[in-house]
Design a protein around this motif. Structure first.
Motif, short mmCIF file in Angstrom:
data_model
loop_
_atom_site.label_atom_id
_atom_site.label_comp_id
_atom_site.label_asym_id
_atom_site.label_seq_id
_atom_site.Cartn_x
_atom_site.Cartn_y
_atom_site.Cartn_z
N THR A 33 -42.39 31.32 -1.87
CA THR A 33 -43.85 31.71 -1.24
C THR A 33 -43.03 31.54 -0.22
OG1 THR A 33 -43.76 29.46 -1.50
CG2 THR A 33 -45.31 30.73 -2.19
N VAL A 34 -43.34 32.32 1.10
CA VAL A 34 -42.71 32.75 2.69
C VAL A 34 -43.55 32.82 3.11
CG1 VAL A 34 -40.81 34.03 1.42
CG2 VAL A 34 -42.63 35.27 1.82
N GLY A 89 -38.33 37.45 10.06
CA GLY A 89 -39.07 37.16 10.11
C GLY A 89 -39.73 36.01 9.70
N LEU A 90 -39.58 35.95 8.12
CA LEU A 90 -39.54 35.58 7.07
C LEU A 90 -38.79 33.74 7.00
CD1 LEU A 90 -41.63 37.97 4.72
CD2 LEU A 90 -43.11 36.20 6.52
N THR A 91 -39.01 33.09 6.45
CA THR A 91 -38.76 32.02 5.76
C THR A 91 -38.79 31.49 4.44
OG1 THR A 91 -39.33 30.59 7.60
CG2 THR A 91 -37.82 31.49 7.90
N LEU A 92 -37.74 31.68 3.87
CA LEU A 92 -38.65 30.89 2.31
C LEU A 92 -39.20 29.62 3.01
CD1 LEU A 92 -39.01 31.55 -0.90
CD2 LEU A 92 -36.12 30.14 -0.50
N ASP A 93 -40.43 28.76 1.82
CA ASP A 93 -41.24 28.07 2.42
C ASP A 93 -40.98 27.52 0.90
OD1 ASP A 93 -43.28 26.70 3.97
OD2 ASP A 93 -44.65 26.85 2.01
N SER A 94 -41.11 28.26 -0.34
CA SER A 94 -41.22 26.79 -1.99
C SER A 94 -40.32 27.54 -2.48
CB SER A 94 -42.45 26.48 -2.24
OG SER A 94 -43.22 27.53 -1.99
N ALA A 136 -47.86 39.58 14.31
CA ALA A 136 -49.08 39.12 13.67
C ALA A 136 -48.66 37.19 13.82
CB ALA A 136 -48.48 39.15 11.97
N GLU A 137 -50.00 36.18 14.17
CA GLU A 137 -49.89 35.27 14.43
C GLU A 137 -49.04 34.46 13.79
OE1 GLU A 137 -53.21 32.05 15.75
OE2 GLU A 137 -54.00 34.13 16.19
N ARG A 138 -49.14 34.89 12.26
CA ARG A 138 -49.20 34.38 11.37
C ARG A 138 -48.89 35.01 9.80
NH1 ARG A 138 -48.01 29.36 9.32
NH2 ARG A 138 -48.58 28.78 6.94
N ALA A 139 -48.27 34.89 9.24
CA ALA A 139 -47.17 35.71 7.78
C ALA A 139 -47.19 35.04 7.01
CB ALA A 139 -45.77 36.18 7.80
#
Length: 239
Positions: A230-231, A214-219, A107-110
């Protein structure tokens, strides 16, 4: 005229069969994606999967899916090694390229998010505090304006003491979370030693880890229902 009607009927039947075939193929593919996502992303159970776009077979033929949605009712992450349950974790995968002869996908973006209830946050934080053994406790709730309401407790000489309530913010910086409150708001109940214990505890940095690979915590954002996470991710392998 009769021949025209027959041709129309035949055409209609073929269209229906094509749609049915497309939906059957989609159903099979979603099950396969769920199984592979569980293994590749390190999930405890298979997520719900919804492949967007129609027709599905045309997308497969082009080796590209516009969007794939993954969902989990509950996901066990960690905060400083203690289990933290994230509810309703959902992830939208965009620009999914099929690889390795359709056996894999990238996946290009998640983008996604989930929710940590205040009850769960209080429980997990309480376990962290129990490890430190400093006699400090906190119960989380929502304060107007998108802030946290912290109900503070302390234990002195075996007695539990309700220190009071303060409002604060939760700050995400460089992958760590910190509680921030105005020192002037910290009640003086219990004396200077209790106040200092509260300050020391609130100054601690905490890390949420164990999110799907592959996911990181964004907010993070306090809401009335709980702490909304949000990830994000990019170039995620899901198969």
């Amino acid at each position: 005229m009769r021949a025209l009607r027959i041709s129309s009927i035949i055409f209609g039947v073929l269209v229906v069969l094509a749609i049915v075939g497309d939906r059957v193929a989609l159903w099979i593919a979603e099950g396969e994606v769920a199984s592979r996502a569980r293994d590749t992303l390190g999930l405890a159970s298979e997520p719900s999967v919804s492949v967007k776009g129609f027709p599905f077979l045309t997308q497969v033929a082009g080796g590209h899916l516009d969007r794939v949605d993954l969902g989990l009712d509950a996901y066990a992450a960690q905060v400083d090694g203690q289990t933290l349950t994230v509810s309703d974790l959902s992830v939208e995968l965009e620009g999914v390229e099929l690889t390795d002869g359709y056996t894999g996908a990238v996946a290009e973006r998640a983008d996604g998010g989930g929710l940590v209830s205040y009850e769960e946050l209080t429980r997990a934080y309480g376990e962290l505090l129990a490890v430190s053994g400093n006699g400090f406790g906190v119960e989380f709730g929502y304060a107007e304006g998108g802030r946290l309401l912290l109900t503070l407790q302390a234990s002195m000489m075996g007695q539990s003491l309700d220190v009071g309530e303060v409002t604060g913010d939760i700050v995400l910086e460089n992958g760590t979370l910190t509680l921030e409150v105005d020192e002037e708001e910290i009640p003086d109940t219990g004396g200077p030693e209790v106040q200092q214990a509260i300050r020391d505890q609130l100054d601690q940095e905490h890390t949420i880890s164990g999110l799907p690979d592959g996911l990181t915590l964004d907010s993070v954002q306090p809401t009335q229902e709980g702490l909304a996470l949000t990830v994000t991710g990019s170039n995620m392998t899901i198969g």
